[in-house]
Structure formats: structure tokens, C-alpha cells
Design a protein around this motif. Structure first.
Motif, PDB file in Angstrom:
ATOM      1  N   LEU A  45      17.925 -14.007  21.978  1.00 16.66           N
ATOM      2  CA  LEU A  45      16.812 -14.791  21.441  1.00 16.66           C
ATOM      3  C   LEU A  45      17.085 -16.283  21.571  1.00 16.66           C
ATOM      4  CD1 LEU A  45      15.886 -12.633  18.328  1.00 16.66           C
ATOM      5  CD2 LEU A  45      14.698 -12.774  20.524  1.00 16.66           C
ATOM      6  N   GLU A  46      18.348 -16.688  21.443  1.00 17.18           N
ATOM      7  CA  GLU A  46      18.713 -18.098  21.625  1.00 17.18           C
ATOM      8  C   GLU A  46      18.450 -18.530  23.068  1.00 17.18           C
ATOM      9  OE1 GLU A  46      19.896 -21.911  21.000  1.00 17.18           O
ATOM     10  OE2 GLU A  46      19.545 -20.391  19.473  1.00 17.18           O
ATOM     11  N   MET A  47      18.879 -17.702  24.028  1.00 15.13           N
ATOM     12  CA  MET A  47      18.644 -18.018  25.439  1.00 15.13           C
ATOM     13  C   MET A  47      17.148 -18.091  25.746  1.00 15.13           C
ATOM     14  SD  MET A  47      21.340 -15.693  27.506  1.00 15.13           S
ATOM     15  CE  MET A  47      23.092 -15.901  27.356  1.00 15.13           C
ATOM     16  N   ALA A  48      16.387 -17.135  25.200  1.00 14.33           N
ATOM     17  CA  ALA A  48      14.947 -17.093  25.460  1.00 14.33           C
ATOM     18  C   ALA A  48      14.228 -18.282  24.838  1.00 14.33           C
ATOM     19  CB  ALA A  48      14.358 -15.793  24.937  1.00 14.33           C
ATOM     20  N   SER A  49      14.726 -18.773  23.710  1.00 15.58           N
ATOM     21  CA  SER A  49      14.079 -19.932  23.085  1.00 15.58           C
ATOM     22  C   SER A  49      14.367 -21.211  23.855  1.00 15.58           C
ATOM     23  CB  SER A  49      14.517 -20.078  21.624  1.00 15.58           C
ATOM     24  OG  SER A  49      15.882 -20.426  21.548  1.00 15.58           O
ATOM     25  N   GLN A  50      15.518 -21.284  24.529  1.00 19.66           N
ATOM     26  CA  GLN A  50      15.862 -22.473  25.309  1.00 19.66           C
ATOM     27  C   GLN A  50      15.128 -22.512  26.641  1.00 19.66           C
ATOM     28  OE1 GLN A  50      20.114 -22.614  25.564  1.00 19.66           O
ATOM     29  NE2 GLN A  50      20.374 -23.004  23.377  1.00 19.66           N
ATOM     30  N   SER A  51      15.028 -21.381  27.314  1.00 21.08           N
ATOM     31  CA  SER A  51      14.284 -21.324  28.580  1.00 21.08           C
ATOM     32  C   SER A  51      13.596 -19.967  28.651  1.00 21.08           C
ATOM     33  CB  SER A  51      15.212 -21.515  29.777  1.00 21.08           C
ATOM     34  OG  SER A  51      16.140 -20.470  29.854  1.00 21.08           O
ATOM     35  N   SER A  52      12.298 -19.979  28.474  1.00 23.56           N
ATOM     36  CA  SER A  52      11.535 -18.743  28.410  1.00 23.56           C
ATOM     37  C   SER A  52      11.587 -17.991  29.739  1.00 23.56           C
ATOM     38  CB  SER A  52      10.082 -19.058  28.054  1.00 23.56           C
ATOM     39  OG  SER A  52       9.367 -17.863  27.948  1.00 23.56           O
ATOM     40  N   PRO A  53      12.105 -16.746  29.737  1.00 23.60           N
ATOM     41  CA  PRO A  53      12.197 -15.986  30.987  1.00 23.60           C
ATOM     42  C   PRO A  53      10.843 -15.392  31.389  1.00 23.60           C
ATOM     43  CG  PRO A  53      13.047 -14.677  29.181  1.00 23.60           C
ATOM     44  CD  PRO A  53      12.707 -16.033  28.610  1.00 23.60           C
ATOM     45  N   ASP A  54      10.678 -15.172  32.683  1.00 28.15           N
ATOM     46  CA  ASP A  54       9.485 -14.483  33.180  1.00 28.15           C
ATOM     47  C   ASP A  54       9.602 -12.990  32.907  1.00 28.15           C
ATOM     48  OD1 ASP A  54       8.194 -16.776  34.566  1.00 28.15           O
ATOM     49  OD2 ASP A  54      10.041 -16.714  35.744  1.00 28.15           O
ATOM     50  N   LEU A  55      10.841 -12.494  32.978  1.00 27.09           N
ATOM     51  CA  LEU A  55      11.119 -11.073  32.807  1.00 27.09           C
ATOM     52  C   LEU A  55      12.295 -10.899  31.862  1.00 27.09           C
ATOM     53  CD1 LEU A  55      11.006  -8.021  33.641  1.00 27.09           C
ATOM     54  CD2 LEU A  55      12.436  -8.632  35.595  1.00 27.09           C
ATOM     55  N   ALA A  56      12.154  -9.984  30.902  1.00 32.93           N
ATOM     56  CA  ALA A  56      13.262  -9.628  30.019  1.00 32.93           C
ATOM     57  C   ALA A  56      13.487  -8.126  30.127  1.00 32.93           C
ATOM     58  CB  ALA A  56      12.956 -10.009  28.578  1.00 32.93           C
ATOM     59  N   VAL A  57      14.723  -7.746  30.406  1.00 29.06           N
ATOM     60  CA  VAL A  57      15.119  -6.344  30.489  1.00 29.06           C
ATOM     61  C   VAL A  57      16.010  -6.097  29.285  1.00 29.06           C
ATOM     62  CG1 VAL A  57      16.268  -4.595  31.877  1.00 29.06           C
ATOM     63  CG2 VAL A  57      15.022  -6.448  33.002  1.00 29.06           C
ATOM     64  N   VAL A  58      15.543  -5.247  28.364  1.00 29.57           N
ATOM     65  CA  VAL A  58      16.219  -5.080  27.074  1.00 29.57           C
ATOM     66  C   VAL A  58      16.648  -3.632  26.884  1.00 29.57           C
ATOM     67  CG1 VAL A  58      15.975  -5.372  24.579  1.00 29.57           C
ATOM     68  CG2 VAL A  58      14.762  -6.910  26.117  1.00 29.57           C
ATOM     69  N   ASP A  59      17.917  -3.432  26.548  1.00 29.63           N
ATOM     70  CA  ASP A  59      18.434  -2.106  26.225  1.00 29.63           C
ATOM     71  C   ASP A  59      17.975  -1.743  24.817  1.00 29.63           C
ATOM     72  OD1 ASP A  59      19.862   0.266  26.405  1.00 29.63           O
ATOM     73  OD2 ASP A  59      21.773  -0.651  25.868  1.00 29.63           O
ATOM     74  N   LEU A  60      17.667  -0.481  24.598  1.00 33.87           N
ATOM     75  CA  LEU A  60      17.199  -0.043  23.288  1.00 33.87           C
ATOM     76  C   LEU A  60      18.311  -0.068  22.249  1.00 33.87           C
ATOM     77  CD1 LEU A  60      15.003   1.227  21.464  1.00 33.87           C
ATOM     78  CD2 LEU A  60      15.790   3.446  22.254  1.00 33.87           C
ATOM     79  N   ARG A  61      19.461   0.473  22.603  1.00 27.88           N
ATOM     80  CA  ARG A  61      20.564   0.571  21.636  1.00 27.88           C
ATOM     81  C   ARG A  61      21.565  -0.541  21.855  1.00 27.88           C
ATOM     82  NH1 ARG A  61      22.468   6.389  19.701  1.00 27.88           N
ATOM     83  NH2 ARG A  61      20.519   6.971  18.734  1.00 27.88           N
ATOM     84  N   LEU A  62      21.635  -1.417  20.870  1.00 30.66           N
ATOM     85  CA  LEU A  62      22.572  -2.539  20.899  1.00 30.66           C
ATOM     86  C   LEU A  62      23.265  -2.628  19.546  1.00 30.66           C
ATOM     87  CD1 LEU A  62      20.208  -5.133  22.573  1.00 30.66           C
ATOM     88  CD2 LEU A  62      22.229  -4.154  23.613  1.00 30.66           C
ATOM     89  N   PRO A  63      24.456  -3.178  19.502  1.00 33.37           N
ATOM     90  CA  PRO A  63      25.124  -3.334  18.210  1.00 33.37           C
ATOM     91  C   PRO A  63      24.389  -4.378  17.370  1.00 33.37           C
ATOM     92  CG  PRO A  63      26.402  -4.391  19.947  1.00 33.37           C
ATOM     93  CD  PRO A  63      25.280  -3.666  20.610  1.00 33.37           C
ATOM     94  N   GLY A  64      24.248  -4.102  16.093  1.00 35.74           N
ATOM     95  CA  GLY A  64      23.574  -5.049  15.201  1.00 35.74           C
ATOM     96  C   GLY A  64      22.071  -4.944  15.325  1.00 35.74           C
ATOM     97  N   MET A  65      21.486  -5.849  16.043  1.00 34.33           N
ATOM     98  CA  MET A  65      20.040  -5.925  16.217  1.00 34.33           C
ATOM     99  C   MET A  65      19.584  -4.916  17.282  1.00 34.33           C
ATOM    100  SD  MET A  65      18.169  -9.447  17.191  1.00 34.33           S
ATOM    101  CE  MET A  65      16.821  -9.958  16.180  1.00 34.33           C
ATOM    102  N   SER A  66      18.596  -4.077  16.980  1.00 34.19           N
ATOM    103  CA  SER A  66      18.151  -3.086  17.967  1.00 34.19           C
ATOM    104  C   SER A  66      17.280  -3.734  19.034  1.00 34.19           C
ATOM    105  CB  SER A  66      17.362  -1.971  17.272  1.00 34.19           C
ATOM    106  OG  SER A  66      16.017  -2.341  17.091  1.00 34.19           O
ATOM    107  N   GLY A  67      17.119  -3.032  20.132  1.00 35.01           N
ATOM    108  CA  GLY A  67      16.276  -3.518  21.208  1.00 35.01           C
ATOM    109  C   GLY A  67      14.830  -3.713  20.779  1.00 35.01           C
ATOM    110  N   LEU A  68      14.359  -2.864  19.852  1.00 35.24           N
ATOM    111  CA  LEU A  68      12.990  -2.999  19.370  1.00 35.24           C
ATOM    112  C   LEU A  68      12.809  -4.320  18.606  1.00 35.24           C
ATOM    113  CD1 LEU A  68      12.329   0.660  18.181  1.00 35.24           C
ATOM    114  CD2 LEU A  68      11.583  -0.412  20.312  1.00 35.24           C
TER     115      LEU A  68
END
Length: 183
Positions: A45-68
């Protein structure tokens, strides 16, 4: 490839698997994209706030914050970002949840850069994207996904997962050594 008049498109890959994330970033870069990788939700989210990507590929299961949760955060930062959810735990329920929260599409792992960029192109054009998951997955695929869920819930402890699955540890290790069955 991009031309001098056409700016490079940016892709954000969010996955806790370092090898997969780095490989996907390199594949995007080889196809003319500016690729950034993040291992967790807050850094994505920090990276996306600094430079908004055209495409984001997000894994569903991540430690801490979920992909959803990341999908919601990315959608609130920029409505125009194309978000594709990736997971090794594909199901109709999670696909519906991902799209309700703002994901544009949902792909099951293993997915490569070409599959992701094909989906991105179709979404950008407004064309329907064929789902890569049939209505009924094969029995072998369901078994593999269940084993992966139990193993993840056990923190990667094969002995504990084997006990919960009612398998001998060596039998489970043999199943884990195989590639995931096709859907």
C-alpha cells in the motif's frame, strides 16, 4: 515493448514467496513494464500510494494483512488500477469475495506473466476474460488444495499436517513433492 512516446506501464506484485515475486517482476520487466515487488500488505500500500500502478497482482494469502484487505486498500487509493488476485487456494467463494471488494479478475496459481498480461489486456479492452478455473475442479486438484490449506494452517509442519490428514508423514511428503495437478 514500449516506444519513446508511450510511457512504461507499472506493475505491483504482492506475494510473500520471494522467488515467485522476483521471477514475476523480472518477467514483467522483460516485457517492458516497470515492476515493483512487495512481500506484505503495508509495504504494498505504501508503494501504491507513492506511484499508482496500472496493474496490481495480489496473492490471497499473506502474513498479517490478507490479499482481500490489500485489494480494498488499492481500490481506495486508485479506482483505475487493474487488480488481479492470485491464489493457490482457488474457490468460487474467494473469487466472489475478491471481485466484490474490487479485484478485476481472479487467477489460480501457478499463473505466469503471459496469463496475467492476457487477462490485463482483455480487462483494459473491456473484453470478457475467460476464467481459468472450470466449474468443477478435478478430484486431484481438490485434494492438493486441501493438503496445502492444512499444511499452511500447521505452519509448514509436515508431521503435524500428516497427523491431521490421517496420512503417514512419508506419504504426505511424496504428495507434496509432486507438482499441483491441473484444474
Amino acid at each position: 515493448m514500449t516506444t519513446a512516446a508511450e510511457p512504461a506501464r507499472a506493475a505491483l506484485v504482492v506475494d510473500d514467496d520471494d522467488i515467485f515475486r522476483n521471477r514475476l517482476c523480472r518477467a514483467f520487466a522483460a516485457r517492458g513494464w516497470e515492476a515493483m515487488g512487495a512481500a506484505d500488505g503495508p509495504s504494498a500500500l505504501e508503494m501504491a500510494s507513492q506511484s499508482s500502478p496500472d496493474l496490481a497482482v495480489v496473492d490471497l494469502r499473506l502474513p498479517g494483512m490478507s490479499g482481500l484487505d490489500i485489494v480494498q486498500g488499492l481500490r481506495s487509493l486508485d479506482e483505475t488500477t487493474c487488480i488481479i488476485m492470485l491464489t493457490g487456494y482457488g474457490s468460487i467463494a474467494t473469487a466472489l469475495s475478491a471481485t466484490k471488494l474490487g479485484a478485476n479478475h481472479y487467477l489460480s496459481k501457478p499463473a505466469d506473466a503471459d496469463q496475467i498480461l492476457t487477462a490485463y489486456s482483455k480487462i483494459s479492452e473491456g473484453s470478457p476474460v475467460d476464467s481459468n478455473a472450470p466449474a468443477v475442479p478435478s478430484l486431484a486438484r481438490v485434494e492438493w488444495e486441501h493438503i496445502q490449506r492444512v499444511l499452511t494452517d500447521c505452519g509448514g509442519n509436515v508431521s503435524q499436517a500428516a497427523k491431521l490428514l490421517g496420512l503417514h508423514r512419508r506419504s504426505l511428503q511424496r504428495k507434496l513433492a509432486k507438482y499441483p495437478p491441473q484444474i
